[in-house]
Design a protein around this motif. Structure first.
Motif, PDB file in Angstrom:
ATOM      1  N   ILE A   1      47.321  52.262  47.735  1.00  0.00           N
ATOM      2  CA  ILE A   1      46.608  51.227  48.479  1.00  0.00           C
ATOM      3  C   ILE A   1      45.429  50.745  47.647  1.00  0.00           C
ATOM      4  CG2 ILE A   1      45.186  50.773  50.529  1.00  0.00           C
ATOM      5  CD1 ILE A   1      46.809  52.985  51.954  1.00  0.00           C
ATOM      6  N   VAL A   2      45.237  49.419  47.634  1.00  0.00           N
ATOM      7  CA  VAL A   2      44.045  48.823  47.027  1.00  0.00           C
ATOM      8  C   VAL A   2      43.362  47.975  48.081  1.00  0.00           C
ATOM      9  CG1 VAL A   2      43.171  47.155  45.348  1.00  0.00           C
ATOM     10  CG2 VAL A   2      44.935  48.784  44.665  1.00  0.00           C
ATOM     11  N   LYS A   3      42.032  48.142  48.181  1.00  0.00           N
ATOM     12  CA  LYS A   3      41.209  47.296  49.053  1.00  0.00           C
ATOM     13  C   LYS A   3      40.224  46.561  48.148  1.00  0.00           C
ATOM     14  CE  LYS A   3      41.549  50.587  52.844  1.00  0.00           C
ATOM     15  NZ  LYS A   3      40.815  51.533  53.702  1.00  0.00           N
ATOM     16  N   ASP A   4      40.308  45.234  48.168  1.00  0.00           N
ATOM     17  CA  ASP A   4      39.463  44.424  47.299  1.00  0.00           C
ATOM     18  C   ASP A   4      39.243  43.056  47.934  1.00  0.00           C
ATOM     19  OD1 ASP A   4      38.028  43.635  44.987  1.00  0.00           O
ATOM     20  OD2 ASP A   4      39.835  42.859  44.035  1.00  0.00           O
ATOM     21  N   LYS A   5      37.997  42.607  47.942  1.00  0.00           N
ATOM     22  CA  LYS A   5      37.628  41.284  48.451  1.00  0.00           C
ATOM     23  C   LYS A   5      38.160  41.023  49.859  1.00  0.00           C
ATOM     24  CE  LYS A   5      38.649  39.576  44.182  1.00  0.00           C
ATOM     25  NZ  LYS A   5      39.286  38.584  43.387  1.00  0.00           N
ATOM     26  N   GLY A   6      38.077  42.030  50.724  1.00  0.00           N
ATOM     27  CA  GLY A   6      38.471  41.866  52.115  1.00  0.00           C
ATOM     28  C   GLY A   6      39.963  41.917  52.375  1.00  0.00           C
ATOM     29  N   LYS A   7      40.758  42.203  51.361  1.00  0.00           N
ATOM     30  CA  LYS A   7      42.215  42.298  51.532  1.00  0.00           C
ATOM     31  C   LYS A   7      42.679  43.707  51.189  1.00  0.00           C
ATOM     32  CE  LYS A   7      43.176  37.476  50.422  1.00  0.00           C
ATOM     33  NZ  LYS A   7      43.896  36.572  49.511  1.00  0.00           N
ATOM     34  N   THR A   8      43.795  44.100  51.791  1.00  0.00           N
ATOM     35  CA  THR A   8      44.395  45.396  51.519  1.00  0.00           C
ATOM     36  C   THR A   8      45.806  45.183  50.982  1.00  0.00           C
ATOM     37  OG1 THR A   8      43.092  46.408  53.281  1.00  0.00           O
ATOM     38  CG2 THR A   8      45.012  47.637  52.511  1.00  0.00           C
ATOM     39  N   TYR A   9      46.125  45.891  49.901  1.00  0.00           N
ATOM     40  CA  TYR A   9      47.428  45.786  49.239  1.00  0.00           C
ATOM     41  C   TYR A   9      48.100  47.153  49.324  1.00  0.00           C
ATOM     42  CZ  TYR A   9      44.967  41.744  47.433  1.00  0.00           C
ATOM     43  OH  TYR A   9      44.235  40.578  47.331  1.00  0.00           O
ATOM     44  N   HIS A  10      49.331  47.188  49.884  1.00  0.00           N
ATOM     45  CA  HIS A  10      50.059  48.440  50.090  1.00  0.00           C
ATOM     46  C   HIS A  10      51.265  48.495  49.158  1.00  0.00           C
ATOM     47  CE1 HIS A  10      47.971  49.612  53.827  1.00  0.00           C
ATOM     48  NE2 HIS A  10      47.885  48.312  54.032  1.00  0.00           N
ATOM     49  N   GLY A  11      51.368  49.558  48.379  1.00  0.00           N
ATOM     50  CA  GLY A  11      52.530  49.777  47.524  1.00  0.00           C
ATOM     51  C   GLY A  11      52.381  49.134  46.150  1.00  0.00           C
TER      52      GLY A  11
ATOM     53  N   ARG B   1      50.782  45.193  42.010  1.00  0.00           N
ATOM     54  CA  ARG B   1      51.169  44.372  40.852  1.00  0.00           C
ATOM     55  C   ARG B   1      50.788  42.908  41.097  1.00  0.00           C
ATOM     56  NH1 ARG B   1      55.966  45.632  41.000  1.00  0.00           N
ATOM     57  NH2 ARG B   1      55.867  47.412  39.600  1.00  0.00           N
ATOM     58  N   GLU B   2      51.087  42.395  42.283  1.00  0.00           N
ATOM     59  CA  GLU B   2      50.753  41.002  42.610  1.00  0.00           C
ATOM     60  C   GLU B   2      49.242  40.778  42.639  1.00  0.00           C
ATOM     61  OE1 GLU B   2      52.785  38.353  42.730  1.00  0.00           O
ATOM     62  OE2 GLU B   2      54.215  39.840  41.987  1.00  0.00           O
ATOM     63  N   TRP B   3      48.489  41.762  43.120  1.00  0.00           N
ATOM     64  CA  TRP B   3      47.029  41.699  43.108  1.00  0.00           C
ATOM     65  C   TRP B   3      46.526  41.517  41.676  1.00  0.00           C
ATOM     66  CZ3 TRP B   3      44.129  46.345  41.571  1.00  0.00           C
ATOM     67  CH2 TRP B   3      42.746  46.213  41.701  1.00  0.00           C
ATOM     68  N   MET B   4      47.092  42.263  40.754  1.00  0.00           N
ATOM     69  CA  MET B   4      46.675  42.159  39.354  1.00  0.00           C
ATOM     70  C   MET B   4      47.138  40.847  38.720  1.00  0.00           C
ATOM     71  SD  MET B   4      44.653  44.513  38.583  1.00  0.00           S
ATOM     72  CE  MET B   4      44.557  44.046  36.880  1.00  0.00           C
ATOM     73  N   VAL B   5      48.329  40.378  39.068  1.00  0.00           N
ATOM     74  CA  VAL B   5      48.806  39.096  38.551  1.00  0.00           C
ATOM     75  C   VAL B   5      47.838  37.993  38.966  1.00  0.00           C
ATOM     76  CG1 VAL B   5      50.614  37.334  38.797  1.00  0.00           C
ATOM     77  CG2 VAL B   5      51.246  39.713  38.369  1.00  0.00           C
ATOM     78  N   GLU B   6      47.463  37.994  40.238  1.00  0.00           N
ATOM     79  CA  GLU B   6      46.539  36.976  40.752  1.00  0.00           C
ATOM     80  C   GLU B   6      45.194  37.042  40.041  1.00  0.00           C
ATOM     81  OE1 GLU B   6      44.064  36.413  44.796  1.00  0.00           O
ATOM     82  OE2 GLU B   6      46.249  36.505  45.070  1.00  0.00           O
ATOM     83  N   ALA B   7      44.653  38.238  39.899  1.00  0.00           N
ATOM     84  CA  ALA B   7      43.357  38.401  39.232  1.00  0.00           C
ATOM     85  C   ALA B   7      43.436  37.926  37.785  1.00  0.00           C
ATOM     86  CB  ALA B   7      42.902  39.855  39.289  1.00  0.00           C
ATOM     87  N   GLY B   8      44.531  38.230  37.106  1.00  0.00           N
ATOM     88  CA  GLY B   8      44.704  37.833  35.710  1.00  0.00           C
ATOM     89  C   GLY B   8      44.863  36.336  35.528  1.00  0.00           C
TER      90      GLY B   8
ATOM     91  N   VAL C   1      46.675  57.386  41.245  1.00  0.00           N
ATOM     92  CA  VAL C   1      45.693  56.896  42.211  1.00  0.00           C
ATOM     93  C   VAL C   1      46.424  56.643  43.528  1.00  0.00           C
ATOM     94  CG1 VAL C   1      44.084  55.026  42.758  1.00  0.00           C
ATOM     95  CG2 VAL C   1      44.319  55.811  40.380  1.00  0.00           C
ATOM     96  N   ALA C   2      45.940  57.235  44.600  1.00  0.00           N
ATOM     97  CA  ALA C   2      46.540  57.017  45.925  1.00  0.00           C
ATOM     98  C   ALA C   2      45.861  55.843  46.635  1.00  0.00           C
ATOM     99  CB  ALA C   2      46.442  58.268  46.785  1.00  0.00           C
ATOM    100  N   GLU C   3      44.548  55.701  46.377  1.00  0.00           N
ATOM    101  CA  GLU C   3      43.809  54.626  47.041  1.00  0.00           C
ATOM    102  C   GLU C   3      42.637  54.205  46.158  1.00  0.00           C
ATOM    103  OE1 GLU C   3      41.054  54.116  51.001  1.00  0.00           O
ATOM    104  OE2 GLU C   3      42.824  55.391  51.155  1.00  0.00           O
ATOM    105  N   LEU C   4      42.376  52.907  46.145  1.00  0.00           N
ATOM    106  CA  LEU C   4      41.246  52.346  45.419  1.00  0.00           C
ATOM    107  C   LEU C   4      40.577  51.302  46.294  1.00  0.00           C
ATOM    108  CD1 LEU C   4      39.442  51.591  42.979  1.00  0.00           C
ATOM    109  CD2 LEU C   4      41.311  50.119  42.201  1.00  0.00           C
ATOM    110  N   GLU C   5      39.262  51.401  46.437  1.00  0.00           N
ATOM    111  CA  GLU C   5      38.493  50.376  47.115  1.00  0.00           C
ATOM    112  C   GLU C   5      37.421  49.888  46.143  1.00  0.00           C
ATOM    113  OE1 GLU C   5      35.936  49.468  51.177  1.00  0.00           O
ATOM    114  OE2 GLU C   5      36.708  51.494  50.825  1.00  0.00           O
ATOM    115  N   VAL C   6      37.360  48.559  45.950  1.00  0.00           N
ATOM    116  CA  VAL C   6      36.387  47.958  45.037  1.00  0.00           C
ATOM    117  C   VAL C   6      35.313  47.287  45.890  1.00  0.00           C
ATOM    118  CG1 VAL C   6      36.047  46.344  43.137  1.00  0.00           C
ATOM    119  CG2 VAL C   6      38.260  47.528  43.375  1.00  0.00           C
ATOM    120  N   THR C   7      34.036  47.647  45.628  1.00  0.00           N
ATOM    121  CA  THR C   7      32.926  47.084  46.409  1.00  0.00           C
ATOM    122  C   THR C   7      31.781  46.716  45.465  1.00  0.00           C
ATOM    123  OG1 THR C   7      31.796  49.200  46.796  1.00  0.00           O
ATOM    124  CG2 THR C   7      33.489  48.552  48.388  1.00  0.00           C
ATOM    125  N   VAL C   8      30.847  45.960  46.034  1.00  0.00           N
ATOM    126  CA  VAL C   8      29.638  45.588  45.278  1.00  0.00           C
ATOM    127  C   VAL C   8      28.631  46.703  45.410  1.00  0.00           C
ATOM    128  CG1 VAL C   8      27.753  43.918  45.124  1.00  0.00           C
ATOM    129  CG2 VAL C   8      30.066  43.169  45.668  1.00  0.00           C
TER     130      VAL C   8
END
Length: 109
Positions: A33-43, A48-55, A102-109
């Motif tokens: 799970i990734v939590k970043d910018k108010g969104k949660t990404y599962h699996g 992968r799509e989260w990283m594609v978008e960021a890139g 990594v099982a879970e990552l949350e990115v915050t300010v």
């Protein structure tokens, strides 16, 4: 300052540096799970799509400079600079690990 990161976290940051969405996704457990910018990404596919978008939106560098624990999670603070609004900024990355993944990552300010 050089800090020692757990293997799973080091693998995440190394994969992020390469800019490879597949490598970043592989750093996570299958149901990560990734939590970043108010969104949660599962699996891995969503991660992968989260990283594609960021890139596609930004180029950036990440320089971890602090590691600690908070609420049972491993916190890494990193200096992030790039082509995004508000750059540069120090971000906090909260990791939950499962072995060498990594099982879970949350990115915050």
């Amino acid at each position: 300052m050089t800090i020692q990161l757990p293997k799973a976290i080091q693998a995440y940051f190394e994969a992020d540096r390469t800019g490879s969405p597949d490598a970043v996704a592989a750093a996570f457990t299958e149901n990560g799970i990734v939590k970043d910018k108010g969104k949660t990404y599962h699996g891995r596919d969503a991660i992968r799509e989260w990283m594609v978008e960021a890139g596609q939106l930004y180029t950036y560098t990440v320089d971890p400079f602090f590691i600690g624990t908070e609420s049972g999670k491993t916190q890494v603070t990193a200096h992030v600079a790039g082509t995004f609004p508000g750059s540069p900024i120090d971000l906090r990355f909260f990791f939950v690990l499962a072995g060498d993944k990594v099982a879970e990552l949350e990115v915050t300010v």
